[in-house]
Design a protein around this motif. Structure first.
Motif, PDB file in Angstrom:
ATOM      1  N   GLU A  34      25.869  51.725  65.260  1.00 47.08           N
ATOM      2  CA  GLU A  34      27.409  51.711  65.740  1.00 47.08           C
ATOM      3  C   GLU A  34      27.268  52.312  67.317  1.00 47.08           C
ATOM      4  O   GLU A  34      26.268  53.111  67.476  1.00 47.08           O
ATOM      5  CB  GLU A  34      27.922  52.558  64.752  1.00 47.08           C
ATOM      6  N   PRO A  35      28.161  51.804  67.735  1.00 43.54           N
ATOM      7  CA  PRO A  35      28.332  52.515  69.481  1.00 43.54           C
ATOM      8  C   PRO A  35      28.277  54.001  69.344  1.00 43.54           C
ATOM      9  O   PRO A  35      27.126  54.335  70.330  1.00 43.54           O
ATOM     10  CB  PRO A  35      29.518  51.921  69.879  1.00 43.54           C
ATOM     11  N   VAL A  36      28.731  54.748  68.942  1.00 44.08           N
ATOM     12  CA  VAL A  36      28.529  56.259  69.141  1.00 44.08           C
ATOM     13  C   VAL A  36      27.319  56.565  68.819  1.00 44.08           C
ATOM     14  O   VAL A  36      26.766  57.519  69.150  1.00 44.08           O
ATOM     15  CB  VAL A  36      29.861  57.108  68.491  1.00 44.08           C
ATOM     16  N   GLY A  37      26.921  56.412  67.493  1.00 52.36           N
ATOM     17  CA  GLY A  37      25.593  56.688  66.913  1.00 52.36           C
ATOM     18  C   GLY A  37      24.356  56.363  67.986  1.00 52.36           C
ATOM     19  O   GLY A  37      23.490  56.948  68.489  1.00 52.36           O
ATOM     20  N   TRP A  38      24.398  55.070  68.721  1.00 53.08           N
ATOM     21  CA  TRP A  38      23.410  54.657  69.457  1.00 53.08           C
ATOM     22  C   TRP A  38      23.538  55.500  70.790  1.00 53.08           C
ATOM     23  O   TRP A  38      22.421  55.665  71.342  1.00 53.08           O
ATOM     24  CB  TRP A  38      23.774  53.074  69.783  1.00 53.08           C
ATOM     25  N   ALA A  39      24.678  55.629  71.263  1.00 55.62           N
ATOM     26  CA  ALA A  39      24.754  56.515  72.281  1.00 55.62           C
ATOM     27  C   ALA A  39      24.269  57.832  72.494  1.00 55.62           C
ATOM     28  O   ALA A  39      23.391  58.499  73.217  1.00 55.62           O
ATOM     29  CB  ALA A  39      26.268  56.555  72.864  1.00 55.62           C
ATOM     30  N   LYS A  40      24.339  58.452  70.940  1.00 54.56           N
ATOM     31  CA  LYS A  40      23.784  59.743  70.818  1.00 54.56           C
ATOM     32  C   LYS A  40      22.361  59.531  70.791  1.00 54.56           C
ATOM     33  O   LYS A  40      21.607  60.544  71.414  1.00 54.56           O
ATOM     34  CB  LYS A  40      24.289  60.324  69.535  1.00 54.56           C
ATOM     35  N   GLN A  41      21.570  58.687  70.392  1.00 58.19           N
ATOM     36  CA  GLN A  41      20.321  58.346  70.080  1.00 58.19           C
ATOM     37  C   GLN A  41      19.856  58.231  71.609  1.00 58.19           C
ATOM     38  O   GLN A  41      18.718  58.908  71.800  1.00 58.19           O
ATOM     39  CB  GLN A  41      19.727  57.313  69.203  1.00 58.19           C
ATOM     40  N   VAL A  42      20.429  57.315  72.222  1.00 61.86           N
ATOM     41  CA  VAL A  42      19.716  57.149  73.662  1.00 61.86           C
ATOM     42  C   VAL A  42      19.995  58.527  74.441  1.00 61.86           C
ATOM     43  O   VAL A  42      18.965  58.823  75.411  1.00 61.86           O
ATOM     44  CB  VAL A  42      20.631  55.974  74.538  1.00 61.86           C
ATOM     45  N   ALA A  43      20.890  59.008  74.377  1.00 61.76           N
ATOM     46  CA  ALA A  43      21.369  60.276  75.240  1.00 61.76           C
ATOM     47  C   ALA A  43      20.197  61.267  74.924  1.00 61.76           C
ATOM     48  O   ALA A  43      19.492  61.856  75.889  1.00 61.76           O
ATOM     49  CB  ALA A  43      22.572  61.018  75.178  1.00 61.76           C
ATOM     50  N   GLY A  44      19.831  61.655  73.594  1.00 58.70           N
ATOM     51  CA  GLY A  44      18.572  62.385  73.325  1.00 58.70           C
ATOM     52  C   GLY A  44      17.392  62.176  73.794  1.00 58.70           C
ATOM     53  O   GLY A  44      16.789  62.871  74.338  1.00 58.70           O
ATOM     54  N   LEU A  45      17.127  60.968  73.742  1.00 59.27           N
ATOM     55  CA  LEU A  45      15.795  60.459  74.221  1.00 59.27           C
ATOM     56  C   LEU A  45      15.761  60.481  75.803  1.00 59.27           C
ATOM     57  O   LEU A  45      14.686  60.936  76.319  1.00 59.27           O
ATOM     58  CB  LEU A  45      15.402  58.969  73.739  1.00 59.27           C
ATOM     59  N   ARG A  46      16.730  60.022  76.477  1.00 57.62           N
ATOM     60  CA  ARG A  46      16.867  60.046  78.028  1.00 57.62           C
ATOM     61  C   ARG A  46      16.690  61.634  78.509  1.00 57.62           C
ATOM     62  O   ARG A  46      15.726  61.810  79.222  1.00 57.62           O
ATOM     63  CB  ARG A  46      17.933  59.486  78.510  1.00 57.62           C
ATOM     64  N   ASN A  47      17.304  62.337  77.649  1.00 57.33           N
ATOM     65  CA  ASN A  47      17.308  64.013  78.110  1.00 57.33           C
ATOM     66  C   ASN A  47      15.897  64.575  78.136  1.00 57.33           C
ATOM     67  O   ASN A  47      15.591  65.329  78.738  1.00 57.33           O
ATOM     68  CB  ASN A  47      18.624  64.612  77.406  1.00 57.33           C
ATOM     69  N   ALA A  48      15.037  63.909  77.097  1.00 60.55           N
ATOM     70  CA  ALA A  48      13.643  64.615  76.875  1.00 60.55           C
ATOM     71  C   ALA A  48      12.708  63.929  77.867  1.00 60.55           C
ATOM     72  O   ALA A  48      11.470  64.462  78.010  1.00 60.55           O
ATOM     73  CB  ALA A  48      13.539  64.231  75.444  1.00 60.55           C
ATOM     74  N   ALA A  49      13.048  62.919  78.545  1.00 58.63           N
ATOM     75  CA  ALA A  49      12.232  62.055  79.406  1.00 58.63           C
ATOM     76  C   ALA A  49      12.083  62.692  80.827  1.00 58.63           C
ATOM     77  O   ALA A  49      12.964  63.410  81.370  1.00 58.63           O
ATOM     78  CB  ALA A  49      12.696  60.435  79.464  1.00 58.63           C
ATOM     79  N   GLY A  50      10.845  62.542  81.284  1.00 61.68           N
ATOM     80  CA  GLY A  50      10.801  62.935  82.826  1.00 61.68           C
ATOM     81  C   GLY A  50      10.840  61.763  83.820  1.00 61.68           C
ATOM     82  O   GLY A  50      11.075  62.150  85.059  1.00 61.68           O
ATOM     83  N   ALA A  51      10.947  60.467  83.414  1.00 62.14           N
ATOM     84  CA  ALA A  51      11.050  59.505  84.280  1.00 62.14           C
ATOM     85  C   ALA A  51      11.482  58.346  83.130  1.00 62.14           C
ATOM     86  O   ALA A  51      11.482  58.339  82.115  1.00 62.14           O
ATOM     87  CB  ALA A  51       9.885  58.928  84.755  1.00 62.14           C
ATOM     88  N   ILE A  52      12.356  57.372  83.872  1.00 64.73           N
ATOM     89  CA  ILE A  52      12.718  56.165  83.201  1.00 64.73           C
ATOM     90  C   ILE A  52      11.952  54.796  83.970  1.00 64.73           C
ATOM     91  O   ILE A  52      11.820  54.905  85.173  1.00 64.73           O
ATOM     92  CB  ILE A  52      14.060  55.890  83.243  1.00 64.73           C
ATOM     93  N   TRP A  53      11.309  53.949  82.925  1.00 67.03           N
ATOM     94  CA  TRP A  53      10.652  52.791  83.308  1.00 67.03           C
ATOM     95  C   TRP A  53      11.213  51.498  82.940  1.00 67.03           C
ATOM     96  O   TRP A  53      11.476  51.597  81.599  1.00 67.03           O
ATOM     97  CB  TRP A  53       9.164  52.737  83.060  1.00 67.03           C
ATOM     98  N   VAL A  54      11.776  50.650  83.750  1.00 67.33           N
ATOM     99  CA  VAL A  54      12.208  49.374  83.205  1.00 67.33           C
ATOM    100  C   VAL A  54      11.138  48.277  83.366  1.00 67.33           C
ATOM    101  O   VAL A  54      10.852  47.975  84.677  1.00 67.33           O
ATOM    102  CB  VAL A  54      13.584  48.931  84.042  1.00 67.33           C
ATOM    103  N   PRO A  55      10.692  47.855  82.496  1.00 66.14           N
ATOM    104  CA  PRO A  55       9.558  46.819  82.483  1.00 66.14           C
ATOM    105  C   PRO A  55      10.330  45.399  82.821  1.00 66.14           C
ATOM    106  O   PRO A  55      11.675  45.330  82.737  1.00 66.14           O
ATOM    107  CB  PRO A  55       9.110  46.477  81.107  1.00 66.14           C
ATOM    108  N   ALA A  56       9.787  44.680  83.442  1.00 71.74           N
ATOM    109  CA  ALA A  56      10.245  43.278  83.793  1.00 71.74           C
ATOM    110  C   ALA A  56      10.577  42.325  82.760  1.00 71.74           C
ATOM    111  O   ALA A  56       9.621  41.183  82.842  1.00 71.74           O
ATOM    112  CB  ALA A  56       9.171  42.726  84.926  1.00 71.74           C
ATOM    113  N   CYS A  57      11.277  42.548  81.847  1.00 73.60           N
ATOM    114  CA  CYS A  57      11.712  41.642  80.936  1.00 73.60           C
ATOM    115  C   CYS A  57      12.890  40.824  81.141  1.00 73.60           C
ATOM    116  O   CYS A  57      13.712  41.414  82.144  1.00 73.60           O
ATOM    117  CB  CYS A  57      11.939  42.370  79.519  1.00 73.60           C
ATOM    118  N   PRO A  58      13.025  39.611  80.840  1.00 71.08           N
ATOM    119  CA  PRO A  58      13.914  38.933  81.059  1.00 71.08           C
ATOM    120  C   PRO A  58      15.527  39.443  80.768  1.00 71.08           C
ATOM    121  O   PRO A  58      15.532  40.253  79.718  1.00 71.08           O
ATOM    122  CB  PRO A  58      14.055  37.499  80.071  1.00 71.08           C
TER     123      PRO A  58
END
Length: 152
Positions: free
Chosen positions: A98-122
């Motif tokens: 669900e949108p709110v649950g997904w947003a919480k999961q993403v936020a927690g993982l991003r907060n733990a990261a030192g960098a973001i990588w965007v692979p070249a996917c379509p």
């Protein structure tokens, strides 16, 4: 900060590969991530739609391959798409579907990261979730490394 989605698309099209002077770097191959992740967790941002049970297997497989490539090089990657898909295999009623649950999961993982990588996917340049991840990173001083240069 990138103020609009149109600015993100324009930046993606006009970027100079491997220009490390700004918070967003384009043309970054997995080997380049190793030297710039600072030994920290790397959040792998890939296209996703809410209601993860509808994410095509190809998208999950692409994210898994991108994470595996970083992992082979000694980088610890984390992907909400992979984690979400795996958890939903066990329980389709999890709140991450669900949108709110997904947003919480993403936020927690991003907060733990030192960098973001965007692979070249379509679809990376037109994905609202990737744009949201980049916006978050820009406002929190987290470096963003994008594999592609230009819009795919």
């Amino acid at each position: 900060m990138i103020s609009t989605f149109d600015n993100w698309a324009a930046l993606s099209r006009s970027a100079t590969a491997l220009d490390w002077s700004g918070p967003i770097v384009f043309g970054v191959e997995p080997a380049d991530v190793v030297g710039h992740a600072g030994g920290k967790l790397v959040f792998v941002s890939s296209p996703v739609r809410l209601r993860l049970c509808g994410v095509p297997e190809a998208v999950t497989l692409f994210a898994a391959r991108a994470c595996a490539e970083l992992s082979r090089m000694g980088v610890l990657p984390i992907s909400p798409v992979i984690l979400g898909a795996a958890m939903l295999e066990v329980d389709m009623h999890l709140k991450i579907n669900e949108p709110v649950g997904w947003a919480k999961q993403v936020a927690g993982l991003r907060n733990a990261a030192g960098a973001i990588w965007v692979p070249a996917c379509p679809g990376w340049a037109s994905c609202p979730q990737i744009w949201a991840d980049v916006q978050w990173a820009a406002s929190h001083g987290v470096p963003v490394m994008v594999e592609a240069k230009g819009v795919m």
